[in-house]
Design a protein around this motif. Structure first.
Motif, PDB file in Angstrom:
ATOM      1  N   GLY A  21       0.804  -1.205   0.000  1.00  0.00           N
ATOM      2  CA  GLY A  21       0.000   0.000   0.000  1.00  0.00           C
ATOM      3  C   GLY A  21       0.845   1.265   0.000  1.00  0.00           C
ATOM      4  O   GLY A  21       2.074   1.224   0.099  1.00  0.00           O
ATOM      5  N   LEU A  22       0.176   2.417  -0.128  1.00  0.00           N
ATOM      6  CA  LEU A  22       0.840   3.717  -0.135  1.00  0.00           C
ATOM      7  C   LEU A  22       0.275   4.550   1.008  1.00  0.00           C
ATOM      8  O   LEU A  22      -0.898   4.441   1.355  1.00  0.00           O
ATOM      9  N   LYS A  23       1.127   5.390   1.577  1.00  0.00           N
ATOM     10  CA  LYS A  23       0.683   6.201   2.695  1.00  0.00           C
ATOM     11  C   LYS A  23       1.155   7.629   2.530  1.00  0.00           C
ATOM     12  O   LYS A  23       2.291   7.882   2.119  1.00  0.00           O
ATOM     13  N   GLU A  24       0.299   8.560   2.861  1.00  0.00           N
ATOM     14  CA  GLU A  24       0.632   9.977   2.745  1.00  0.00           C
ATOM     15  C   GLU A  24       1.830  10.326   3.618  1.00  0.00           C
ATOM     16  O   GLU A  24       1.949   9.856   4.755  1.00  0.00           O
ATOM     17  N   GLY A  25       2.720  11.116   3.075  1.00  0.00           N
ATOM     18  CA  GLY A  25       3.872  11.575   3.824  1.00  0.00           C
ATOM     19  C   GLY A  25       5.101  10.695   3.701  1.00  0.00           C
ATOM     20  O   GLY A  25       6.166  11.057   4.210  1.00  0.00           O
ATOM     21  N   LYS A  26       4.980   9.545   3.065  1.00  0.00           N
ATOM     22  CA  LYS A  26       6.137   8.667   2.901  1.00  0.00           C
ATOM     23  C   LYS A  26       6.938   9.067   1.664  1.00  0.00           C
ATOM     24  O   LYS A  26       6.445   9.731   0.762  1.00  0.00           O
ATOM     25  N   ARG A  27       8.188   8.588   1.640  1.00  0.00           N
ATOM     26  CA  ARG A  27       9.089   8.971   0.550  1.00  0.00           C
ATOM     27  C   ARG A  27       8.723   8.266  -0.755  1.00  0.00           C
ATOM     28  O   ARG A  27       8.260   7.130  -0.761  1.00  0.00           O
ATOM     29  N   PHE A  28       8.942   8.946  -1.860  1.00  0.00           N
ATOM     30  CA  PHE A  28       8.827   8.343  -3.182  1.00  0.00           C
ATOM     31  C   PHE A  28       9.719   9.134  -4.129  1.00  0.00           C
ATOM     32  O   PHE A  28      10.145  10.245  -3.830  1.00  0.00           O
ATOM     33  N   PHE A  29      10.025   8.538  -5.273  1.00  0.00           N
ATOM     34  CA  PHE A  29      10.756   9.286  -6.280  1.00  0.00           C
ATOM     35  C   PHE A  29      10.385   8.758  -7.653  1.00  0.00           C
ATOM     36  O   PHE A  29       9.881   7.641  -7.800  1.00  0.00           O
ATOM     37  N   PHE A  30      10.610   9.589  -8.667  1.00  0.00           N
ATOM     38  CA  PHE A  30      10.394   9.202 -10.052  1.00  0.00           C
ATOM     39  C   PHE A  30      11.737   8.896 -10.701  1.00  0.00           C
ATOM     40  O   PHE A  30      12.737   9.565 -10.436  1.00  0.00           O
ATOM     41  N   LEU A  31      11.743   7.889 -11.554  1.00  0.00           N
ATOM     42  CA  LEU A  31      12.956   7.447 -12.230  1.00  0.00           C
ATOM     43  C   LEU A  31      12.841   7.739 -13.722  1.00  0.00           C
ATOM     44  O   LEU A  31      11.806   7.469 -14.343  1.00  0.00           O
ATOM     45  N   ASN A  32      13.909   8.298 -14.283  1.00  0.00           N
ATOM     46  CA  ASN A  32      14.006   8.530 -15.730  1.00  0.00           C
ATOM     47  C   ASN A  32      13.005   9.573 -16.222  1.00  0.00           C
ATOM     48  O   ASN A  32      12.254   9.363 -17.177  1.00  0.00           O
ATOM     49  N   LEU A  33      12.999  10.739 -15.578  1.00  0.00           N
ATOM     50  CA  LEU A  33      12.236  11.897 -16.054  1.00  0.00           C
ATOM     51  C   LEU A  33      13.215  12.973 -16.511  1.00  0.00           C
ATOM     52  O   LEU A  33      14.094  13.383 -15.744  1.00  0.00           O
ATOM     53  N   LEU A  34      13.054  13.432 -17.734  1.00  0.00           N
ATOM     54  CA  LEU A  34      13.994  14.393 -18.295  1.00  0.00           C
ATOM     55  C   LEU A  34      14.043  15.675 -17.470  1.00  0.00           C
ATOM     56  O   LEU A  34      15.110  16.239 -17.229  1.00  0.00           O
ATOM     57  N   GLU A  35      12.877  16.142 -16.996  1.00  0.00           N
ATOM     58  CA  GLU A  35      12.864  17.407 -16.260  1.00  0.00           C
ATOM     59  C   GLU A  35      13.531  17.312 -14.902  1.00  0.00           C
ATOM     60  O   GLU A  35      13.802  18.335 -14.270  1.00  0.00           O
ATOM     61  N   GLU A  36      13.801  16.097 -14.427  1.00  0.00           N
ATOM     62  CA  GLU A  36      14.512  15.932 -13.157  1.00  0.00           C
ATOM     63  C   GLU A  36      16.024  15.866 -13.332  1.00  0.00           C
ATOM     64  O   GLU A  36      16.760  15.736 -12.354  1.00  0.00           O
ATOM     65  N   LEU A  37      16.492  15.956 -14.560  1.00  0.00           N
ATOM     66  CA  LEU A  37      17.942  15.961 -14.802  1.00  0.00           C
ATOM     67  C   LEU A  37      18.454  17.362 -14.483  1.00  0.00           C
ATOM     68  O   LEU A  37      18.450  18.254 -15.331  1.00  0.00           O
ATOM     69  N   ASP A  38      18.891  17.567 -13.233  1.00  0.00           N
ATOM     70  CA  ASP A  38      19.218  18.924 -12.791  1.00  0.00           C
ATOM     71  C   ASP A  38      20.498  19.005 -11.973  1.00  0.00           C
ATOM     72  O   ASP A  38      20.769  20.025 -11.355  1.00  0.00           O
ATOM     73  N   ARG A  39      21.317  17.920 -11.970  1.00  0.00           N
ATOM     74  CA  ARG A  39      22.575  17.991 -11.220  1.00  0.00           C
ATOM     75  C   ARG A  39      23.590  17.016 -11.821  1.00  0.00           C
ATOM     76  O   ARG A  39      23.201  16.032 -12.460  1.00  0.00           O
ATOM     77  N   PRO A  40      24.874  17.276 -11.614  1.00  0.00           N
ATOM     78  CA  PRO A  40      25.906  16.396 -12.160  1.00  0.00           C
ATOM     79  C   PRO A  40      25.753  14.960 -11.662  1.00  0.00           C
ATOM     80  O   PRO A  40      25.397  14.724 -10.505  1.00  0.00           O
ATOM     81  N   GLY A  41      26.024  14.006 -12.556  1.00  0.00           N
ATOM     82  CA  GLY A  41      25.914  12.595 -12.236  1.00  0.00           C
ATOM     83  C   GLY A  41      24.587  11.978 -12.628  1.00  0.00           C
ATOM     84  O   GLY A  41      24.449  10.756 -12.624  1.00  0.00           O
ATOM     85  N   GLU A  42      23.594  12.787 -12.985  1.00  0.00           N
ATOM     86  CA  GLU A  42      22.288  12.266 -13.368  1.00  0.00           C
ATOM     87  C   GLU A  42      22.205  12.059 -14.879  1.00  0.00           C
ATOM     88  O   GLU A  42      22.960  12.636 -15.655  1.00  0.00           O
ATOM     89  N   TRP A  43      21.240  11.217 -15.282  1.00  0.00           N
ATOM     90  CA  TRP A  43      21.093  10.901 -16.705  1.00  0.00           C
ATOM     91  C   TRP A  43      19.634  10.574 -17.011  1.00  0.00           C
ATOM     92  O   TRP A  43      18.834  10.295 -16.129  1.00  0.00           O
ATOM     93  N   TYR A  44      19.315  10.627 -18.285  1.00  0.00           N
ATOM     94  CA  TYR A  44      17.971  10.290 -18.769  1.00  0.00           C
ATOM     95  C   TYR A  44      18.115   9.554 -20.095  1.00  0.00           C
ATOM     96  O   TYR A  44      18.938   9.945 -20.946  1.00  0.00           O
TER      97      TYR A  44
END
Length: 290
Positions: A21-44
């Motif tokens: 299940g999913l719960k409000e306030g818990k951590r999550f992240f998206f993988l392989n989104l071009l707009e999230e490429l915003d720092r050295p070491g990242e890729w898309y």
């Protein structure tokens, strides 16, 4: 996997329900989104166009750039005897470094295994959370000694051997190795050493820097001794640097003289059981922690 994204309503629909299940306030992240490429070491990766967008951590002038499409093991040993890999560097594969099946007295000695997509070494086959009692084709007397393993997509070493029906030991080993930066793509259960079967030894190793467990154990009469484990369980709760659980018959294991320090603290103690140095979970009994 994501089924759909409604940007106007701010709703992300998953392709299937999550088992916990999913719960409000818990951590999550998206993988392989071009707009999230915003720092050295990242890729898309634009898979349709076949284009990799990469922000390098430092200038690439004079750098060695490698790409692998190999998904098979670099080396596969089957029913081999008395083979030693010594002073080699094995690297840059989407799959395994070395896999051994039904081997005897085969050793990886003073080698470097790095930048691999899954596991560095598999002695036998994995059997996570199963009640398999056979040795998983791990053979006898095989091991990894005095080697360096790092930058691994899943884990370091799978170590099986021995027979749980008869309690015949496998005598396989991991000794004197430094294993770090594992679990890079498989964030849980891609561990430093996963040992199963009967009578195998993990000794005098250093394991560090991973989101989850350092040593995962199944089976009987293993020895986990004189290892140093730190900077582990950095992204997980209900976890341990050394973990065994879910089977009351996994008895006779000895965990002794290990140094365990600086573990992650992501857990909410009101909801989870936290992060432990040694975790004997779900009926794990009959083991000694010294």
């Amino acid at each position: 996997p994501v089924k759909s994204i409604d940007a106007e309503k701010g709703i992300v629909a998953l392709d299937a329900p999550h088992p916990y299940g999913l719960k409000e306030g818990k951590r999550f992240f998206f993988l392989n989104l071009l707009e999230e490429l915003d720092r050295p070491g990242e890729w898309y990766v634009d898979r349709r166009a076949g284009i990799l967008y990469f922000w390098p951590p430092k200038p690439l002038a004079g750098a060695r750039i490698s790409e692998s499409v190999l998904e098979k093991p670099l080396f596969l040993l089957e029913r081999a005897r008395h083979i030693e890999f010594r002073d080699l560097t094995l690297e840059v594969s989407r799959g395994l470094g070395v896999q051994m099946r039904d081997c005897a007295d085969c050793v990886i000695n003073r080698c470097t295994l790095r930048n691999l997509g899954t596991w560095a070494v598999q002695i036998g086959e994995r059997s996570v959370y199963s009640n398999v009692v056979a040795d998983g084709c791990g053979g006898r007397g095989n091991g990894v000694r005095d080697s360096r393993l790092y930058h691994l997509g899943e884990g370091g070493i799978v170590l099986t051997g021995g027979d749980r029906r008869t309690l015949e030991p496998g005598g396989n080993f991991v000794e004197g190795c430094r294993i770090r930066n594992f679990g890079r793509t498989c964030r849980t259960y891609g561990v430093g050493v996963e040992v199963s079967g009967v009578g195998n030894r993990v000794a005098q190793n250093t394991l560090h820097d991973s989101p989850h467990t350092g040593i995962l154990m199944h089976g009987n009469e293993h020895r986990i001794e004189r290892n140093e484990l730190f900077n582990l369980c950095l992204e997980t709760a209900d976890a341990g640097a050394i973990y065994i659980g879910r089977d009351w018959t996994m008895r006779g294991n000895i965990i002794r003289h290990n140094s365990i320090h600086d573990l992650g603290r992501f857990a909410d103690a009101r909801e989870f059981s936290g992060t432990m140095a040694v975790y004997l979970d779900d009926c794990a009994s009959g083991s000694s922690v010294i």
